[in-house]
Design a protein around this motif. Sequence first.
Motif, PDB file in Angstrom:
ATOM      1  N   GLY A 149      46.121  36.238  31.346  1.00 35.89           N
ATOM      2  CA  GLY A 149      46.401  34.830  31.581  1.00 35.89           C
ATOM      3  C   GLY A 149      47.730  34.649  32.288  1.00 35.89           C
ATOM      4  O   GLY A 149      48.452  35.613  32.544  1.00 35.89           O
ATOM      5  N   GLY A 150      48.044  33.412  32.603  1.00 32.70           N
ATOM      6  CA  GLY A 150      49.301  33.132  33.267  1.00 32.70           C
ATOM      7  C   GLY A 150      49.250  31.828  34.015  1.00 32.70           C
ATOM      8  O   GLY A 150      48.427  30.958  33.718  1.00 32.70           O
ATOM      9  N   LEU A 151      50.122  31.728  34.991  1.00 27.44           N
ATOM     10  CA  LEU A 151      50.241  30.504  35.774  1.00 27.44           C
ATOM     11  C   LEU A 151      49.665  30.719  37.164  1.00 27.44           C
ATOM     12  O   LEU A 151      49.902  31.760  37.792  1.00 27.44           O
ATOM     13  CB  LEU A 151      51.717  30.124  35.878  1.00 27.44           C
ATOM     14  N   ALA A 152      48.891  29.747  37.620  1.00 27.84           N
ATOM     15  CA  ALA A 152      48.327  29.803  38.966  1.00 27.84           C
ATOM     16  C   ALA A 152      48.370  28.412  39.581  1.00 27.84           C
ATOM     17  O   ALA A 152      48.394  27.409  38.861  1.00 27.84           O
ATOM     18  CB  ALA A 152      46.884  30.321  38.923  1.00 27.84           C
ATOM     19  N   GLN A 153      48.372  28.372  40.871  1.00 28.83           N
ATOM     20  CA  GLN A 153      48.278  27.091  41.569  1.00 28.83           C
ATOM     21  C   GLN A 153      46.819  26.726  41.758  1.00 28.83           C
ATOM     22  O   GLN A 153      45.941  27.602  41.753  1.00 28.83           O
ATOM     23  CB  GLN A 153      48.974  27.175  42.919  1.00 28.83           C
ATOM     24  N   ALA A 154      46.565  25.465  41.924  1.00 25.73           N
ATOM     25  CA  ALA A 154      45.202  25.023  42.201  1.00 25.73           C
ATOM     26  C   ALA A 154      44.685  25.740  43.439  1.00 25.73           C
ATOM     27  O   ALA A 154      45.400  25.876  44.434  1.00 25.73           O
ATOM     28  CB  ALA A 154      45.182  23.510  42.419  1.00 25.73           C
ATOM     29  N   GLY A 155      43.457  26.230  43.319  1.00 22.30           N
ATOM     30  CA  GLY A 155      42.865  26.999  44.398  1.00 22.30           C
ATOM     31  C   GLY A 155      43.091  28.493  44.273  1.00 22.30           C
ATOM     32  O   GLY A 155      42.494  29.277  45.011  1.00 22.30           O
ATOM     33  N   GLY A 156      43.952  28.872  43.349  1.00 24.93           N
ATOM     34  CA  GLY A 156      44.276  30.276  43.159  1.00 24.93           C
ATOM     35  C   GLY A 156      43.295  30.996  42.252  1.00 24.93           C
ATOM     36  O   GLY A 156      42.251  30.444  41.870  1.00 24.93           O
ATOM     37  N   SER A 157      43.669  32.232  41.898  1.00 24.46           N
ATOM     38  CA  SER A 157      42.782  33.080  41.103  1.00 24.46           C
ATOM     39  C   SER A 157      43.545  33.779  39.986  1.00 24.46           C
ATOM     40  O   SER A 157      44.744  34.062  40.113  1.00 24.46           O
ATOM     41  CB  SER A 157      42.132  34.147  41.998  1.00 24.46           C
ATOM     42  N   LEU A 158      42.826  34.048  38.927  1.00 30.14           N
ATOM     43  CA  LEU A 158      43.314  34.876  37.832  1.00 30.14           C
ATOM     44  C   LEU A 158      42.142  35.677  37.292  1.00 30.14           C
ATOM     45  O   LEU A 158      40.987  35.256  37.437  1.00 30.14           O
ATOM     46  CB  LEU A 158      43.896  34.010  36.702  1.00 30.14           C
ATOM     47  N   ARG A 159      42.445  36.797  36.665  1.00 31.46           N
ATOM     48  CA  ARG A 159      41.387  37.560  36.007  1.00 31.46           C
ATOM     49  C   ARG A 159      41.797  37.860  34.573  1.00 31.46           C
ATOM     50  O   ARG A 159      42.863  38.445  34.334  1.00 31.46           O
ATOM     51  CB  ARG A 159      41.102  38.879  36.739  1.00 31.46           C
ATOM     52  N   LEU A 160      40.946  37.471  33.658  1.00 24.99           N
ATOM     53  CA  LEU A 160      41.158  37.746  32.246  1.00 24.99           C
ATOM     54  C   LEU A 160      40.393  39.006  31.851  1.00 24.99           C
ATOM     55  O   LEU A 160      39.297  39.258  32.359  1.00 24.99           O
ATOM     56  CB  LEU A 160      40.681  36.576  31.393  1.00 24.99           C
TER      57      LEU A 160
END
Length: 124
Positions: free
Chosen positions: A7-18
């Motif tokens: 988890g973490g911080l992302a901007q709108a339109g960005g990506s993260l992988r859990l």
Amino acid sequence: QIVESGGGLAQAGGSLRLSCVDSGFRTEEYAIGWFRKAPGKAREWVSCISISQTTTSYAYSVKGRFTISADNAKKTVYLSMNSLRPEDTGVYYCASDYLAVRGCSTEERFYGSWGQGSRVTVSS
């Protein structure tokens, strides 16, 4: 034991992988579900995967943006989140169902083991 990470911080339109590592990972009658709790809202189902039947399912709000997958050798399930929106903000929980004989469920009551949660924050 289930441990989430990524988890973490992302901007709108960005990506993260859990990531979700389950020490009880197996290949028969087993499913993993992802749920999330947004501030001020009830926890909701996001996605799930049946390891034994290799089927996946997604909530309408994330379909086409999130992808759930598994690496059996690593005993890990991933939730790849793309095109993130501020409304995706919340604490994401991974949970396991060790009696998944018919695919994976959208209902919390079928999941017996839960992780501690991983916080995702999406800024606009």
